[in-house]
Design an enzyme around this catalytic site. Structure first.
Site, PDB file in Angstrom:
ATOM      1  N   HIS A 160       5.708  27.217  -0.348  1.00 39.82           N
ATOM      2  CA  HIS A 160       6.897  26.640   0.295  1.00 39.82           C
ATOM      3  C   HIS A 160       6.454  25.504   1.213  1.00 39.82           C
ATOM      4  CE1 HIS A 160      10.505  26.003   2.426  1.00 39.82           C
ATOM      5  NE2 HIS A 160      11.057  27.225   2.280  1.00 39.82           N
ATOM      6  N   CYS A 208      14.421  23.117   5.784  1.00 38.19           N
ATOM      7  CA  CYS A 208      13.751  23.098   4.483  1.00 38.19           C
ATOM      8  C   CYS A 208      14.468  22.251   3.437  1.00 38.19           C
ATOM      9  CB  CYS A 208      13.593  24.518   3.958  1.00 38.19           C
ATOM     10  SG  CYS A 208      12.682  25.592   5.092  1.00 38.19           S
ATOM     11  N   SER A 246      -9.864 -42.822 -19.576  1.00 38.56           N
ATOM     12  CA  SER A 246      -9.365 -43.766 -20.566  1.00 38.56           C
ATOM     13  C   SER A 246      -7.932 -43.419 -20.947  1.00 38.56           C
ATOM     14  CB  SER A 246     -10.296 -43.782 -21.785  1.00 38.56           C
ATOM     15  OG  SER A 246      -9.930 -44.812 -22.677  1.00 38.56           O
ATOM     16  N   HIS A 276      15.887  26.646  -5.159  1.00 39.96           N
ATOM     17  CA  HIS A 276      15.146  26.589  -3.903  1.00 39.96           C
ATOM     18  C   HIS A 276      14.039  27.638  -3.958  1.00 39.96           C
ATOM     19  CE1 HIS A 276      14.475  25.896   0.377  1.00 39.96           C
ATOM     20  NE2 HIS A 276      14.402  27.216   0.506  1.00 39.96           N
TER      21      HIS A 276
END
Length: 887
Positions: free
Chosen positions: A352, A175, A624, A311
């Site tokens: 999660h 994880c 020209s 976490h």
């Protein structure tokens, strides 16, 4: 870590959010993107009734919409190849491309060889199912199924599809995978292994929307809610998602004017090893040690941390260990305060996300630092009493909070751990302020592109809506972000926008909303520069370009200084008079000795402007007087020598008696029959576009005869009878100034207005060529035909649009389509006309020098809407439970 790393781009897809904007909006408003599932949905997902009626079955989850959809063509895949490719790879690839675009480094000029990819994903078995799909197994080698779905091939596939030639590493630490990928990316940047790194993770489930069976003693929630830090927390809920950040060394990002979400001041990895209860339980010591290391490395006191993104899986043991570890780290590094630092976890919003969990937390923390807001912890009632937050440095914020910076930059910490003990920790800091200079231009060119016409239309709409909603963004920075930071696809549309209080929104460069979309040709269009003769000149021609464009101003000043020794005044006084001197300037420009040198200077400056933008001629032709500018631009004559010849020629012509010139709409043979006396044919501009020149009364007689015969004529405002016998007296003295003429071979195709065909240096070196050029007929119609043998675009490098209209007339007579026509100056705004022309050239496939448009300015990249991928369903495989094809 050794060096500060900037987060310069983000791409993500998470439950309830298809992009970064939606994710931040959900987080800031406390949205929980949890989806309860009805019985009908469960049946549709082939969940057996015996399963979903079980009291242990949880009919809810956090899902990412559209994982079966993908813009295969955009990423260079066929439909079967896309169907074979694991959705993990597809989604991560899209997020990586979005992050690169968001960073403003998606253009080829950004240097793809310096991009690294650091990625991790779960293995969901998609490739095995794809290999059993009868529609695919006969199309591909068996090994291809593994390569298109195995976790070993995520980073290499992204590197291949995006052309990234730096390190490409797959990362797997459970994880904490995506945070470990970020740490390794930072290390690679610090080691100069890459110049930009894409880092993140992806986590998807192959099954359709289904709940899960709760098991006693497991980590999943019995109630189907993920409530980190909460008294009601009873486990986690695994979800889906993908996130990628684009990283650069901070010094490089600031030097390039990148938009920086946040700065990674320090990052670190470690493992709990045996310092925990068992293999699956996180350890206090390992996490605390890692947080202390990060604080020490960043030289930051914990009291300076304004937010901690945990976490926060929502498991009682995991949350308890994490808070204890962070409290220990903060106490051991010097803070005794309680409740000063808000904490939270994005898992309360999106569940999660497994391998993508860490990157989701990083994105949340970076956005909080960037926007200066502490997001609320959603659906929060009471803190878990076991966490002892009341004696810790932490508190849970239940409402959005402003995040002031009274004594220093905003700082946040981010914690992540994986089952098995792999810990990751980062410290983020608010980015330094960027400063942009005021743009010198009142108009800005916005390039909008799409891989398909539909994507182009959607991109244009997104940009227009975005700019309407963000008036604080400087249009100059928007233009810079689009030019320097985005890939330019085949389908293109250029928009113009003005700046200032009275500025307008983006407008198409065409005359109306039905402008056809541009489509870049496979080969760069061949461009012809047309340099007009003495017509359309006026006071203040090119003044806006002179005041805003350094390349134009520098070249015109050089021409003016080169002309000065051979004339009696500075052409700049006639071109750009001071207020109140306009009438004097008009009188000066009425004189041939001033008008011709002034026009020569403007044409040379116009060509220099286009060249500074990266647009150079493949063909030149001058009408020209315009041929002198053509000779300079093609390298035939150096500018000083050409300026001398123009000034001498103009001065000699200025002494001639007055003459008259007239345009006649008649075939050249019929005009030739009507000539009398000293009247000559000055120019053949088209099949029935002839200019006669000579003494006034004789020209009037010729015109009267032709008018009686039914041919229209119109007198031109010219002081002398150019290209007629009336200029014979100046030919000898002009020829004397041509002695010793040195020329070079042209650096592009040079089409002569005297011969109507391509000529080389040896022909142009003969003094007789330039004498005849002053005296004989300009055969512009023949020159146009020679130009269009190869050129697909004609650009008038001077005032007006006379020559491009003559080109159209010649094409109409020949029964052929006219080439694209671009002008350099316009009646309302010369800059707007020039930028419109540049936009049209880009639409057709020309590639301007992108950096030139902001040279001399300090521009910054700003946030713009992401690319609108045109997705369709690509899915395959056979459901193991039902045997039914998943398509």
């Amino acid at each position: 870590m050794g060096e500060d790393i900037a987060i310069v781009g983000i791409g993500c897809r998470f439950p309830g959010a298809r992009n970064t904007d939606e994710l931040w909006r959900n987080i800031l408003h406390g949205v929980v993107s949890r989806t309860p599932l009805s019985v009908e949905e469960l049946r549709g997902s082939d969940v057996p009734a015996a399963v979903y009626t079980s009291p242990d079955y949880v009919p809810a989850g956090f899902f990412v919409d559209g994982v079966d959809e993908f813009d295969a063509d955009y990423f260079g895949m066929s439909a079967p190849e896309a169907a074979m490719t694991d959705p993990h790879i597809r989604l991560f690839l899209e997020c990586a491309d979005t992050a690169l675009t968001d960073a403003g480094h998606a253009s080829p000029e950004s240097g793809r060889e310096g991009i690294g990819v650091f990625a991790g994903s779960r293995n969901n078995g998609y490739s095995a199912r794809a290999a059993r799909d009868p529609r695919l197994r006969d199309l591909f080698d068996p090994f291809m199924f593994e390569a298109s779905g195995g976790v070993d091939y995520l980073a290499p596939t992204v590197a291949y599809r995006l052309g990234a030639e730096g390190p490409a590493l797959n990362v797997a630490t459970a994880c904490s995978t995506s945070l470990a990928a970020v740490h390794l990316a930072c290390a690679s940047l610090t080691a100069r292994e890459c110049e930009l790194a894409l880092a993140g993770g992806v986590n998807l489930r192959l099954e359709p929307r289904r709940g899960y069976r709760w098991r006693p003693g497991g980590v999943e929630s019995r109630t189907g809610h993920c409530r980190p830090l909460e008294a009601r927390a009873d486990g986690t809920v695994f979800s889906e998602g993908s996130g990628v950040v684009a990283l650069r060394r901070l010094a490089d990002a600031m030097a390039d004017g990148d938009r920086v979400y946040a700065v990674i001041r320090a990052s670190a990895l470690n493992s709990d090893g045996p310092r925990r209860f068992n293999f699956l339980t996180p350890g206090v010591e390992g996490q605390a040690e890692l947080a202390r290391r990060v604080l020490d490395e960043a030289a930051v006191h914990p009291a300076e941390i304004g937010y901690l993104e945990c976490h926060g899986a929502g498991t009682p043991v995991g949350d308890l260990v994490e808070v204890e570890a962070m409290t220990t780290a903060f106490r051991e590094t010097g803070t005794t305060d309680t409740g000063h630092c808000p904490i939270g976890s994005v898992k309360s919003n999106i569940g999660h996300a497994g391998k993508a969990a860490g990157i989701a937390g990083l994105i949340k923390a970076a956005l909080a630092v960037h926007h200066g807001s502490i997001p609320p912890h959603p659906d929060f009632r009471q803190v878990n009493p076991d966490l002892s937050l009341e004696s810790s440095p932490f508190r849970v914020s239940t409402e959005p909070e402003e995040w002031p910076v009274p004594n220093g930059p905003r700082r946040a910490m981010l914690n992540g751990f994986g089952l098995g003990g792999g810990n990751a920790h980062l410290l983020l800091e608010q980015a330094p302020e960027r400063a942009a200079t005021e743009s010198r231009r009142p108009w800005h060119l916005l390039p909008v592109t799409g891989h398909t016409p539909q994507a182009l239309d959607e991109a244009e709409g997104r940009l227009t809506d975005h700019m309407g909603g963000h008036p604080e963004q400087d249009p100059a920075d928007v233009a810079h972000s689009l030019w320097s930071g985005r890939a330019h696809h085949r389908h293109r549309r250029a928009l113009l926008v003005s700046s200032g209080p009275a500025g307008t929104g983006p407008q198409r460069i065409g005359a109306d909303d039905h402008t056809p979309l541009g489509e870049a040709r496979r080969e760069r269009p061949e461009i012809a520069f047309l340099f007009p003769g003495l017509s359309g000149h006026h006071v203040n021609m090119g003044r806006e370009l002179y005041e805003t464009e350094p390349a134009f101003r520098t070249r015109l000043d050089e021409c003016a200084e080169a002309l000065a020794p051979h004339g009696r005044s500075d052409v700049r006084n006639a071109l750009y008079p001071a207020p109140g001197q306009e009438e004097t300037a008009r009188e000066l420009l009425a004189r041939t000795r001033v008008a011709q040198p002034a026009l020569f200077a403007v044409e040379c400056a116009t060509a220099a402007l286009w060249s500074s933008w990266g647009i150079r001629p493949d063909v030149v032709v001058g009408h020209s007087l315009g041929e002198f500018a053509a000779a300079v631009v093609s390298g035939v004559l150096d500018m000083e020598r050409a300026a001398e010849l123009v000034a001498v020629r103009a001065s000699l012509m200025d002494r001639l008696p007055p003459g008259r010139m007239a345009a006649v709409a008649a075939p050249v043979e019929r005009v030739r029959e009507a000539l009398r006396g000293s009247v000559g044919i000055a120019a053949v501009n088209g099949p029935e576009l002839v200019v006669v020149s000579g003494p006034p009364e004789q020209v009037d007689g010729v015109c009267a005869d032709l008018d009686d015969a039914g041919f229209d004529s119109r007198a031109l405002t010219m002081p002398h009878a150019f290209h007629s016998p009336m200029i014979d007296p100046i030919l000898a003295p002009f020829g004397d100034r041509l002695e010793g003429l040195e020329v070079r071979n042209p650096n592009c195709r040079y089409v002569s207005g005297l011969t109507g065909r391509r000529v080389e240096g040896r022909e142009l070196a003969a003094p007789d060529y330039w004498i005849r050029h002053a005296r004989e007929t300009v055969v512009f119609d023949q020159a146009v035909r020679s130009v269009l043998e190869t050129a697909t675009v004609v650009l008038e490098a001077g005032p007006g649009r006379t020559l491009v209209e003559l080109v159209r007339a010649v094409c109409a007579d020949a029964g052929r389509a006219s080439p694209e026509a671009v002008t350099s100056m316009g009646p309302e705004s010369d800059l707007r006309a020039a930028l419109s022309g540049l936009g049209r050239l880009w639409e057709l496939g020309a590639e301007p020098d992108r950096s030139a448009l902001t040279r001399g300015e300090r521009r910054v990249r700003v946030w713009l809407p992401p690319y609108p991928y045109q997705v369709r369903r690509h899915w395959c495989g056979v459901d193991d439970a039902t045997g039914r094809e998943l398509s």
